[in-house]
Design an enzyme around this catalytic site. Structure first.
Site, PDB file in Angstrom:
ATOM      1  N   TYR A 142      -6.029 -13.288  -2.997  1.00 39.29           N
ATOM      2  CA  TYR A 142      -5.222 -12.181  -3.524  1.00 39.29           C
ATOM      3  C   TYR A 142      -4.352 -11.639  -2.387  1.00 39.29           C
ATOM      4  O   TYR A 142      -4.272 -10.443  -2.138  1.00 39.29           O
ATOM      5  CB  TYR A 142      -6.096 -11.062  -4.095  1.00 39.29           C
ATOM      6  N   GLU A 174      -2.099 -16.301  -3.723  1.00 35.81           N
ATOM      7  CA  GLU A 174      -1.570 -15.192  -4.518  1.00 35.81           C
ATOM      8  C   GLU A 174      -0.937 -15.751  -5.796  1.00 35.81           C
ATOM      9  O   GLU A 174      -0.266 -16.796  -5.750  1.00 35.81           O
ATOM     10  CB  GLU A 174      -0.524 -14.424  -3.693  1.00 35.81           C
ATOM     11  N   GLN A 216       0.832  -1.199   0.000  1.00 33.16           N
ATOM     12  CA  GLN A 216       0.000   0.000   0.000  1.00 33.16           C
ATOM     13  C   GLN A 216       0.872   1.257   0.000  1.00 33.16           C
ATOM     14  O   GLN A 216       1.889   1.311   0.690  1.00 33.16           O
ATOM     15  CB  GLN A 216      -0.919   0.000   1.219  1.00 33.16           C
ATOM     16  N   CYS A 266     -10.712  -1.527  -3.923  1.00 25.68           N
ATOM     17  CA  CYS A 266     -10.148  -0.233  -4.305  1.00 25.68           C
ATOM     18  C   CYS A 266     -10.950   0.410  -5.425  1.00 25.68           C
ATOM     19  O   CYS A 266     -10.550   1.468  -5.930  1.00 25.68           O
ATOM     20  CB  CYS A 266      -8.685  -0.379  -4.719  1.00 25.68           C
ATOM     21  N   ASP A 305      -8.982  -9.381  -1.361  1.00 27.94           N
ATOM     22  CA  ASP A 305      -8.530  -8.040  -1.728  1.00 27.94           C
ATOM     23  C   ASP A 305      -8.158  -8.062  -3.211  1.00 27.94           C
ATOM     24  O   ASP A 305      -6.973  -8.045  -3.567  1.00 27.94           O
ATOM     25  CB  ASP A 305      -7.327  -7.653  -0.853  1.00 27.94           C
TER      26      ASP A 305
END
Length: 410
Positions: free
Chosen positions: A263, A287, A231, A367, A340
């Site tokens: 994720y 992932e 981030q 997001c 995510d």
């Protein structure tokens, strides 16, 4: 294309993507660098669609009470549109009003794409993160593109034209100091400036070999590649850690269930779950990036029940569903799934697979509000209601907004 056509427009509302909306002769016009309530002179840049046009503000005739001097002079409406730096498209809007506009986009997205009209959506606010009151100085990672002469800079808004700049006000002080704005990088495509929690800021020129950095969240360290995802806001990782911990209903959480972190990157949110519910928590982080998964395995090593798997989420979870026996399915029905996904969202295939596993609860970190809303709608078709929602201003002076949603099985 009608590049030279200019119109006076009354701007009425905000749209997803940081673009304002006006109407002319019954046609919608999406206008950049404007604020709802303003009257602007706008230059039409795209008129090929029957239903809408696109335009850029060239002059503000009647400004909004929320308009301010742009925090980044290189992106100001005083510049010609083609010479405005991109990446701070809300910088001309007073910071609290930015958050109100983002709130409107979140609510509107849920109403339109999830067909959701409930207090959970209506009561959402966009929460500020710690940091400067004016919303500057938060970005720990910046990419500068390089033009044919080797000069670095951001792209102009909505183009691949590199703009020379003398400052990066959204970046942290260390990133600003390290940014090689006057240097030349002939033959390279981009230069990244990365500030980790330890070791200061560093340059990554082009596709140079990655090295390992350390990020810190609370008392916990995370190792990752300096070219990997983390981030960008100084306080984002801690904010999301706390938000995910609080989004999980402890009455529905089972430490022995087949809990998932989809994720998962380098394990940030899996660690958040482990820290919330103890060392015995069983959770698998999934992932697609094998390098990130390798780091996740090490970052999660202290939890005996934690695991890190490499795979594309849609394939991995489909395989899980196909091979799960009765015992596995019972553990999955008791599970909490954290996801995510990228900006495009999880999508129909992943939502169907998760819904088929029937977990007790889902915590969705998003997001993009439209992608979130579409997926919330798909989850609703599979028996999951949105029971909690928070939104965070992880990207001040841009249109981006982060949300953390809890969905619970009916």
């Amino acid at each position: 294309m009608a590049e030279s056509k200019e119109l006076e427009l009354d701007v009425t509302n905000i749209a997803h993507g940081g673009i304002s909306v006006a109407r002319h002769d019954g046609r919608v016009i999406f206008v950049s660098d404007a604020i709802p309530g303003e009257r602007v002179l706008a230059r039409i840049t795209e008129d090929s669609k029957k239903s809408f046009w696109r335009a850029e503000t060239v002059k503000v005739i009647e400004p909004s009470e929320h308009r301010q001097m742009h925090v980044w002079s290189s992106a100001s409406v005083a510049r010609a549109p083609e010479n405005r730096a991109g990446g701070a498209e809300f910088g001309h809007i007073e910071i609290s009003h930015q958050r109100e506009l983002k709130r409107q986009v979140v609510v509107d997205s849920l109403q339109r794409f999830a067909k959701l009209d409930s207090p959970v959506a209506d009561d959402v606010v966009v929460e500020a993160l710690p940091g400067a009151d004016d919303g500057t100085g938060w970005r720990t990672r910046v990419r500068l593109h390089v033009d044919a002469s080797g000069r670095p800079g951001p792209y102009a808004a909505r183009s691949h034209t590199v703009i020379a700049v003398s400052e990066l006000p959204l970046a942290t002080e260390l990133v600003q100091e390290a940014a090689p704005l006057d240097a030349k990088f002939v033959g390279e495509e981009h230069v990244d400036i990365v500030q980790a929690a330890t070791g200061g800021a560093r340059l990554i020129v082009g596709d140079q070999k990655p090295s390992t950095i350390t990020e810190v969240v609370g008392d916990r360290e995370f190792r990752l590649a300096d070219t990997g995802f983390w981030q960008v806001h100084t306080h984002a990782a801690q904010t999301l850690t706390t938000a995910v911990q609080e989004a999980i209903d402890p009455a529905l959480f089972d430490t022995k269930a087949h809990n998932l972190d989809l994720y998962g990157g380098v394990g940030l949110l899996a660690a958040a779950v482990g820290d919330r519910f103890g060392a015995g928590t069983k959770i698998t982080s999934v992932e697609s990036d094998a390098t990130a998964t390798g780091f996740a395995a090490r970052n999660l090593a202290e939890w005996i029940g934690a695991d890190a798997a490499t795979g594309r989420v849609e394939r991995w979870i489909a395989q899980l569903a196909a091979t799960a026996n009765a015992h596995d399915r019972a553990r999955l029905r008791a599970a909490t799934i954290v996801l995510d996904p990228p900006r495009s969202g999880a999508g129909k295939q992943v939502v169907q697979a998760i819904g088929g596993l029937q977990p007790a609860q889902i915590v969705y970190v998003a997001c993009d509000p439209v992608a979130l809303a579409r997926d919330v709608g798909l989850f609703a078709e599979r028996g999951y209601d949105l029971t909690a929602l928070r939104a965070f201003d992880l990207f001040p002076h841009t249109h981006h907004v982060e949300a953390v949603a809890t969905l619970t099985r009916r």
